[in-house]
Design an enzyme around this catalytic site. Structure first.
Site, short mmCIF file in Angstrom:
data_model
loop_
_atom_site.label_atom_id
_atom_site.label_comp_id
_atom_site.label_asym_id
_atom_site.label_seq_id
_atom_site.Cartn_x
_atom_site.Cartn_y
_atom_site.Cartn_z
N ARG A 164 0.84 -1.20 0.00
CA ARG A 164 0.00 0.00 0.00
C ARG A 164 0.87 1.26 0.00
NH1 ARG A 164 -5.73 0.12 3.38
NH2 ARG A 164 -6.89 0.65 1.50
N CYS A 183 -18.67 1.15 6.25
CA CYS A 183 -18.96 1.68 7.58
C CYS A 183 -20.42 1.66 8.04
CB CYS A 183 -18.42 3.10 7.68
SG CYS A 183 -16.62 3.10 7.59
N ALA A 229 -33.65 6.16 -3.13
CA ALA A 229 -33.84 4.71 -2.96
C ALA A 229 -32.79 3.98 -3.79
CB ALA A 229 -35.24 4.32 -3.41
N VAL A 243 -6.55 3.51 11.75
CA VAL A 243 -6.48 2.10 11.34
C VAL A 243 -7.89 1.53 11.23
CG1 VAL A 243 -4.22 1.82 12.40
CG2 VAL A 243 -6.27 1.26 13.72
N ALA A 249 -17.08 11.11 2.79
CA ALA A 249 -17.70 9.98 2.09
C ALA A 249 -16.81 9.64 0.90
CB ALA A 249 -19.10 10.35 1.61
N PHE A 288 -27.80 0.12 0.78
CA PHE A 288 -26.53 0.82 1.02
C PHE A 288 -25.42 -0.18 1.20
CE2 PHE A 288 -28.56 0.86 5.34
CZ PHE A 288 -27.64 0.10 6.03
N PHE A 338 -15.71 12.44 8.72
CA PHE A 338 -17.05 12.34 8.12
C PHE A 338 -17.02 12.28 6.60
CE2 PHE A 338 -17.66 14.39 12.27
CZ PHE A 338 -18.62 13.54 12.83
N ARG A 396 -30.60 1.75 -9.20
CA ARG A 396 -30.09 3.04 -8.74
C ARG A 396 -30.91 4.23 -9.22
NH1 ARG A 396 -26.46 3.04 -4.56
NH2 ARG A 396 -25.18 1.18 -4.71
#
Ligand code: NAD
Ligand code: UGA
Length: 502
Positions: A66, A301, A293, A114, A189, A297, A187, A470
């Protein structure tokens, strides 16, 4: 808050400490180390470095591959805008390294970023967060630190984890070293990580309400003040901060499960879920976001954090609270199963030997991340129905798809899997010869304006079905081409009954 005007009431002011209240003497941060070069640690600390050229930021990870990718031209994660940010400061004040010891020794402030996956074994398996990585990172800090450190929880953790970290740090470090623990949940996304980091709704810092706690919080606030307005940096007590992260994710996921529950009612009644969501979202108390809709999801997380909240509630002997939150996850599973049932029933109740094209494998657009992607569950169900599945995603690596579909519990026999599943190089080859196309991810390239659906239609078996998980397709346009279109949250089309049989 006055719920209509949005004005801040005295109660709201009292609840969060304004930054002035922590504008106490504090140390300026000069060197930051981030443990964990993942989806959060990488982008977050790259933006911190980008916005604070005077701070040296080193992101370390135990995973050498990584780190090598972070140091290469092909970054280990795909995020719009990330490459520009990394290239602008890598080698100047941003470094990626496997030398965790040196990173810790040099830093004044350490982010612990982590992974905190759901436990798979032992007490709380399937619900509780596995804090093994947080603990091992904390022990590593304690073992090698030679001077005072501010240690920041960036990972999403259960309430009161900071207390355990402090206990471990103080029990294992050299005498005289001081650790101040802060909570600073993230927070962002995925898919919009850079935009979210550049322009956050808020930055949350939790600290002990002591002189030392406030001073550490002020040091971290200074880092964010490099680009975030002071009034958006809010501080509060540690436990509120830890819980706020779980709460925010639970509430966001709850909205999706709510609209998905309504999508089932829409399908049965003739209402259109997009219209219902739009009408509800215009109410300023509800707002328009997270009312789309979908097939369900995904992401690393939402499910993990809700299950964590369920576990916390149960540990606190609050079974009704636990059941309430558990239902959000159950509704998500139900939505995926409902979608599959619709596919089976439209395809004349059998999928055996039929080819189903899956468009999109990532859990949302603009990311290559597949963690908990609904497409994985759907492929598992389709295989159980003995369908042949062809998958195409513009950003997910082929090796990742095989990995996801051979995970324990899904199947572990790759040769067997490859008899039923293939991975296509583009949407057209995935759809050629298919009986059904299923849109699982809302990638822009699958929209009617960007994909030649006439060409897709011509290459498919007839009747040609398309299932929009979707709500991104233009149903009328596709019906004109000849498709039978089935969309989540819209009634089923009555295509099998000939007019003179009605
Ligand atoms: P990730 O799995 O992508 O990255 C975690 C990294 O930490 C891995 O590369 C792993 O090798 C490394 N690591 C583990 N132990 C280590 C150690 N002792 N020292 C150094 N490196 C170590 O995870 P992620 O998606 O970045 O999530 C990290 C945390 O942030 C989680 O708690 C998650 O809930 C939270 N979070 C994630 C997101 C998201 O969008 N992915 C958003 C907000 C919060
Ligand atoms: C989510 C939160 O939005 C972040 O604030 C949080 O930091 C992050 O989790 C985390 O803690 O990991 P993320 O999972 O990356 O971010 O992406 P989202 O945009 O929230 O989407 C999650 C899932 O919900 C996706 O599968 C998406 O397609 C789906 N979704 C989202 C819907 O089905 N409908 C919507 O209206 C919105």
């Amino acid at each position: 808050m006055d719920h209509r005007s949005g004005a801040v009431t005295p109660a709201a002011q009292r609840l969060s400490r304004p930054l002035d209240a922590i504008d106490v003497p504090h140390k300026k941060v000069e060197k930051i180390c981030c443990l964990g070069a993942g989806y959060v640690g990488g982008p977050t600390c790259a933006v911190i470095a980008f916005k604070n050229p005077h701070i040296q930021v080193t992101i370390v990870d135990l995973n050498a591959a990584r780190i090598a990718a972070w140091n290469s031209d092909v970054l280990p994660i795909y995020e719009p805008g990330l490459e520009d940010v990394v290239k602008a400061c890598r080698g100047k004040n941003l470094f990626f390294s496997t030398d965790v010891d040196q990173g810790i020794i040099d830093a004044d402030l350490i982010f612990v970023s982590v992974n905190t996956p759901t436990k798979t074994k032992g007490m709380g398996a399937g619900y509780a967060a596995d804090l093994g990585y947080v603990e091992s990172a904390t022990r590593h800090i304690a073992r090698v630190a030679q001077g005072d450190k501010i240690v920041v929880e960036k990972s999403t953790v259960p309430c009161r984890t900071a207390q355990s970290m402090r206990f471990i740090l103080e029990a294992n470090s050299r005498p005289g070293i001081r650790f101040d623990i802060l909570s600073n949940p993230e927070f962002l996304a995925e898919g919009t990580a850079i935009a979210d980091l550049m322009n956050p709704d808020r930055v949350l810092i939790g600290s002990l309400n002591t002189d030392a706690g406030r001073s550490a919080a002020a040091s971290l606030a200074d880092v964010y003040a490099g680009w975030v307005r002071r009034e958006q940096i809010i501080t509060m007590n540690l436990w509120s901060s830890e819980l706020s992260k779980l709460a925010a994710n639970a509430m966001l996921a709850q909205r999706i499960s709510s609209i998905n529950a309504l999508s089932a009612i829409c399908e049965a009644t003739g209402a259109d879920v997009d219209e219902v969501g739009y009408a509800c979202g215009l109410d300023s108390r509800i707002g328009p976001k997270f009312l789309k809709a979908s097939v369900g999801f995904g992401g690393s997380c939402f499910q993990k954090d809700i299950l964590n909240l369920v576990y916390l509630s149960e540990s606190l002997h609050l079974p009704e609270v636990a059941a309430y939150w558990r239902q959000v996850v159950e509704m998500n599973e139900y939505q995926k199963k409902r979608f599959l049932n619709r596919i089976i029933s439209c395809l004349f109740n059998t999928l055996t030997g039929k080819k189903v094209a899956i468009l999109g494998f990532a859990f949302k657009k603009d990311t290559g991340d597949t963690r908990e992607s609904p497409a994985i569950t759907l492929c598992k169900y389709l295989r159980a129905e003995r369908a042949n599945v062809a998958i195409y995603d513009p950003k997910v690596a082929e090796s990742q798809i095989w990995l996801d579909l051979t995970e324990p519990g899904v199947t572990d026999d790759l040769a067997d899997l490859q008899k039923q599943v293939s991975i296509a190089e583009d949407a057209y080859s995935a759809c050629a010869g298919a009986d059904a196309v299923v849109v699982c991810t809302e990638w822009d390239e699958f929209k009617c304006a960007n994909l030649d659906y006439k060409r897709v239609y011509e290459s498919m078996n007839k009747p040609a079905f398309i299932f929009d998980g979707r709500l991104i397709l233009d149903q009328k346009q596709l019906e004109q081409i000849g498709f039978h279109v089935e969309t989540i949250g819209r009634p089923r089309s009555n295509f099998t009954t000939p007019k003179d049989w009605e």
